[in-house]
Design a protein around this motif. Structure first.
Motif, PDB file in Angstrom:
ATOM      1  N   CYS A   1       0.850  -1.156   0.090  1.00  0.00           N
ATOM      2  CA  CYS A   1       0.006   0.133   0.060  1.00  0.00           C
ATOM      3  C   CYS A   1       0.937   1.359   0.031  1.00  0.00           C
ATOM      4  O   CYS A   1       2.068   1.209   0.799  1.00  0.00           O
ATOM      5  CB  CYS A   1      -0.828   0.269   1.118  1.00  0.00           C
ATOM      6  SG  CYS A   1      -1.783   1.183   1.492  1.00  0.00           S
TER       7      CYS A   1
ATOM      8  N   LYS B   1      -0.276   3.922   0.700  1.00  0.00           N
ATOM      9  CA  LYS B   1      -0.561   4.797   2.110  1.00  0.00           C
ATOM     10  C   LYS B   1      -0.576   4.616   3.081  1.00  0.00           C
ATOM     11  O   LYS B   1       0.305   3.912   3.457  1.00  0.00           O
ATOM     12  CB  LYS B   1      -2.152   4.831   1.813  1.00  0.00           C
ATOM     13  CG  LYS B   1      -2.636   6.117   0.347  1.00  0.00           C
ATOM     14  CD  LYS B   1      -3.910   5.922   0.851  1.00  0.00           C
ATOM     15  CE  LYS B   1      -4.100   7.193   0.095  1.00  0.00           C
ATOM     16  NZ  LYS B   1      -6.035   7.767   0.150  1.00  0.00           N
TER      17      LYS B   1
ATOM     18  N   CYS C   1      -2.387   5.422   6.511  1.00  0.00           N
ATOM     19  CA  CYS C   1      -3.374   5.683   7.047  1.00  0.00           C
ATOM     20  C   CYS C   1      -2.822   5.260   9.167  1.00  0.00           C
ATOM     21  O   CYS C   1      -2.710   3.978   8.923  1.00  0.00           O
ATOM     22  CB  CYS C   1      -4.294   4.826   6.405  1.00  0.00           C
ATOM     23  SG  CYS C   1      -4.766   4.691   5.182  1.00  0.00           S
TER      24      CYS C   1
ATOM     25  N   TYR D   1      -4.322   4.609  10.900  1.00  0.00           N
ATOM     26  CA  TYR D   1      -5.115   2.841  12.214  1.00  0.00           C
ATOM     27  C   TYR D   1      -4.773   1.904  11.759  1.00  0.00           C
ATOM     28  O   TYR D   1      -5.097   0.961  12.221  1.00  0.00           O
ATOM     29  CB  TYR D   1      -6.699   3.440  11.876  1.00  0.00           C
ATOM     30  CG  TYR D   1      -6.545   4.175  10.507  1.00  0.00           C
ATOM     31  CD1 TYR D   1      -7.132   2.688   9.683  1.00  0.00           C
ATOM     32  CD2 TYR D   1      -7.379   4.984   9.871  1.00  0.00           C
ATOM     33  CE1 TYR D   1      -7.832   3.424   8.542  1.00  0.00           C
ATOM     34  CE2 TYR D   1      -7.780   5.736   8.944  1.00  0.00           C
ATOM     35  CZ  TYR D   1      -7.863   4.532   8.185  1.00  0.00           C
ATOM     36  OH  TYR D   1      -8.163   5.289   6.293  1.00  0.00           O
ATOM     37  N   CYS D   2      -4.255   2.094   9.816  1.00  0.00           N
ATOM     38  CA  CYS D   2      -4.087   0.496   9.464  1.00  0.00           C
ATOM     39  C   CYS D   2      -2.627  -0.797   9.335  1.00  0.00           C
ATOM     40  O   CYS D   2      -1.907   0.342   9.486  1.00  0.00           O
ATOM     41  CB  CYS D   2      -4.588   0.268   7.803  1.00  0.00           C
ATOM     42  SG  CYS D   2      -4.527  -0.751   6.420  1.00  0.00           S
TER      43      CYS D   2
ATOM     44  N   ILE E   1      -1.754  -1.990   7.759  1.00  0.00           N
ATOM     45  CA  ILE E   1      -1.262  -2.392   6.301  1.00  0.00           C
ATOM     46  C   ILE E   1      -0.389  -1.393   5.641  1.00  0.00           C
ATOM     47  O   ILE E   1       0.337  -1.142   4.941  1.00  0.00           O
ATOM     48  CB  ILE E   1      -1.565  -3.457   5.292  1.00  0.00           C
ATOM     49  CG1 ILE E   1      -2.464  -2.650   5.190  1.00  0.00           C
ATOM     50  CG2 ILE E   1      -2.293  -4.855   5.834  1.00  0.00           C
ATOM     51  CD1 ILE E   1      -3.241  -3.474   3.123  1.00  0.00           C
ATOM     52  N   ARG E   2      -0.403  -0.138   6.574  1.00  0.00           N
ATOM     53  CA  ARG E   2      -0.323   0.752   6.095  1.00  0.00           C
ATOM     54  C   ARG E   2       1.428   1.202   5.425  1.00  0.00           C
ATOM     55  O   ARG E   2       2.099   0.188   6.519  1.00  0.00           O
ATOM     56  CB  ARG E   2       0.259   2.083   7.586  1.00  0.00           C
ATOM     57  CG  ARG E   2       0.784   1.838   8.716  1.00  0.00           C
ATOM     58  CD  ARG E   2       0.310   2.402   9.416  1.00  0.00           C
ATOM     59  NE  ARG E   2       0.146   4.013   9.719  1.00  0.00           N
ATOM     60  CZ  ARG E   2       1.369   4.771   9.778  1.00  0.00           C
ATOM     61  NH1 ARG E   2       2.491   4.315  10.532  1.00  0.00           N
ATOM     62  NH2 ARG E   2       1.688   5.972   9.518  1.00  0.00           N
TER      63      ARG E   2
ATOM     64  N   GLY F   1      -4.638  -3.154  -0.908  1.00  0.00           N
ATOM     65  CA  GLY F   1      -3.849  -2.100  -0.249  1.00  0.00           C
ATOM     66  C   GLY F   1      -3.784  -1.146  -1.639  1.00  0.00           C
ATOM     67  O   GLY F   1      -4.243  -1.428  -2.766  1.00  0.00           O
ATOM     68  N   GLU F   2      -3.705   0.267  -2.144  1.00  0.00           N
ATOM     69  CA  GLU F   2      -3.596   0.741  -2.690  1.00  0.00           C
ATOM     70  C   GLU F   2      -2.470   0.874  -3.636  1.00  0.00           C
ATOM     71  O   GLU F   2      -1.389   1.108  -3.122  1.00  0.00           O
ATOM     72  CB  GLU F   2      -3.895   2.254  -2.076  1.00  0.00           C
ATOM     73  CG  GLU F   2      -3.957   3.478  -3.487  1.00  0.00           C
ATOM     74  CD  GLU F   2      -5.025   4.658  -2.868  1.00  0.00           C
ATOM     75  OE1 GLU F   2      -5.866   4.634  -1.648  1.00  0.00           O
ATOM     76  OE2 GLU F   2      -4.301   5.776  -3.222  1.00  0.00           O
TER      77      GLU F   2
HETATM   78 FE1  SF4 Z   1      -5.189   3.086   4.587  1.00  0.00          FE
HETATM   79 FE2  SF4 Z   1      -6.093   1.555   3.316  1.00  0.00          FE
HETATM   80 FE3  SF4 Z   1      -3.828   1.571   2.674  1.00  0.00          FE
HETATM   81 FE4  SF4 Z   1      -4.669   0.616   4.909  1.00  0.00          FE
HETATM   82  S1  SF4 Z   1      -4.609  -0.149   2.817  1.00  0.00           S
HETATM   83  S2  SF4 Z   1      -2.926   1.869   4.901  1.00  0.00           S
HETATM   84  S3  SF4 Z   1      -7.029   1.890   4.726  1.00  0.00           S
HETATM   85  S4  SF4 Z   1      -5.192   2.815   1.935  1.00  0.00           S
END
Ligand code: SF4
Ligand code: SAH
Length: 355
Positions: free
Chosen positions: A59, A61, A63, A65-66, A68-69, A105-106
């Motif tokens: 991913c 990103k 985030c 809270y996540c 797998i950030r 993941g993005e």
């Molecule tokens: Fe954010 Fe989705 Fe990546 Fe988790 S998987 S860090 S929620 S974008």
């Protein structure tokens, strides 16, 4: 206004929503009954499944809270190879569950975009009637368009919180996590013609009931077709690992949110999330009784599941056969509800809008 009058309203404003979310225990029973009645009237006591494939935990990103950030460097990263991804699709098709959901993941590389296209083409070639949901984050309108043309018809992109200030408390404030871009992406998804899904997390640090009420108004005003929301569950190794919930009972607040969303948006699809089951046994069953109508059994290959660790204690139920998929759903279906196989369960709201 009495609580019953509020429940029977035709128009809901923030004040009424807050009142419903903050109801006392006896009112809570009325809230559940009302949500159940509306569910039966508008969509029937019916539950549909989407076989979930967790395609990759890579991913871009970060985030807060996540699990797998991108800055969780401890985590082993994976992308399912075509063979594994396609056998997960095959397993879902054999089960006759009739819908799959590909989540990831993005990633926005050309190779990833082409890979999703390849999987869509494959799934449609194996079963032209399969319903496909994508949940692969923010993409350009062209990419959403391309995937739609290859057969994806539903897209789930949670706004996470519709309150811009809270959004930036749970995401870094930079170009990769731009609130306006997330809103824009949701618009693109709608414009392309997807059944559009969004949702939020419940119990985020500093979140208020008033913000949750505004989230419901946000979803209503966006005229969504599907809602996927669930409790926020702290994940070790993330900035929010020791977060304390703003609500004394996040599980119960999550059920209230489902009930209120059902009462306000009568004929949309609402997911009974895995996170709610993780919080409490029978969480999914309770979510269905509160108004949810979609469950998402995980059909990802066993060997990668533990790496798709969005939050702590995410269940790791092994699925080894088509029958197993259906059985894993049936155990969450409350008495009086029917679990449908062989039927896609498209959003009734989407259908009636487009008729
Ligand atoms: Fe954010 Fe989705 Fe990546 Fe988790 S998987 S860090 S929620 S974008
Ligand atoms: N990357 C995509 C899809 C995968 S993440 C996206 O973010 O849109 C899917 C969802 O998992 C997110 O939308 C988020 O709401 C949820 N999630 C992430 N971390 C979570 C946590 N700690 N507790 C509960 N839900 C979480």
């Amino acid at each position: 206004m009495t609580f019953k009058q509020i429940l029977d309203s035709h128009n809901f404003d923030k004040e009424k929503l807050v009142r419903m979310l903050k109801c006392n225990n006896s009112e809570y029973q009325q809230l559940l009954e009302k949500a159940h009645k509306i569910q039966c009237k508008y969509i029937g006591p019916n539950v549909y499944g989407r076989a979930l494939i967790e395609l990759s935990n890579i991913c871009k990103k970060d985030c807060f809270y996540c699990g797998i950030r991108s800055s969780n460097y401890q985590l082993k990263r994976y992308l399912l190879n075509p063979e594994d991804a396609k056998s997960a699709i095959d397993l879902a098709i054999e089960s006759d569950i009739s819908s799959i959901a590909i989540q990831s993941g993005e990633q926005t590389s050309k190779s990833f975009i082409d890979y999703i296209s390849e999987l869509l083409i494959y799934a449609k070639s194996q079963d032209p009637n399969i319903g496909i949901t994508l949940s692969c984050g923010e993409q350009t309108k062209e990419v959403y368009q391309k995937w739609f043309e290859y057969g994806a018809e539903r897209y789930l992109l949670r706004i996470e919180s519709s309150d811009e200030q809270l959004y930036y408390q749970i995401h870094p404030n930079n170009a990769t996590h731009d609130f306006k871009k997330r809103l824009q992406s949701l618009q693109y998804i709608k414009e392309v013609g997807y059944q559009t899904g969004t949702g939020i997390m419940i119990g985020l640090p500093n979140q208020s009931v008033e913000q949750l009420a505004n989230d419901i108004l946000f979803m209503r005003d966006l005229d969504i077709d599907m809602c996927g929301m669930g409790p926020f569950i702290p994940c070790s190794g993330t900035p929010f690992e020791n977060s304390i919930s703003p609500f004394n009972d996040v599980f119960n607040m999550s059920l209230r949110m489902i009930a209120v969303v059902r009462i306000v948006m009568k004929d949309i699809n609402i997911v009974a999330s895995t996170a709610i089951e993780t919080m409490k046994k029978n969480g999914r069953k309770k979510a269905i009784l509160a108004g949810a109508n979609i469950i998402m059994p995980n059909v990802s290959p066993d060997s990668f599941r533990s790496y798709y660790a969005l939050y702590n204690n995410k269940p790791n139920v092994k699925i080894s056969s088509p029958k197993h998929i259906i059985d894993s759903c049936l155990k969450d279906i409350p008495v009086g509800f029917t679990f449908f196989v062989g039927e896609k369960g498209n959003s009734k709201h989407f259908k009636s809008k487009n008729n």
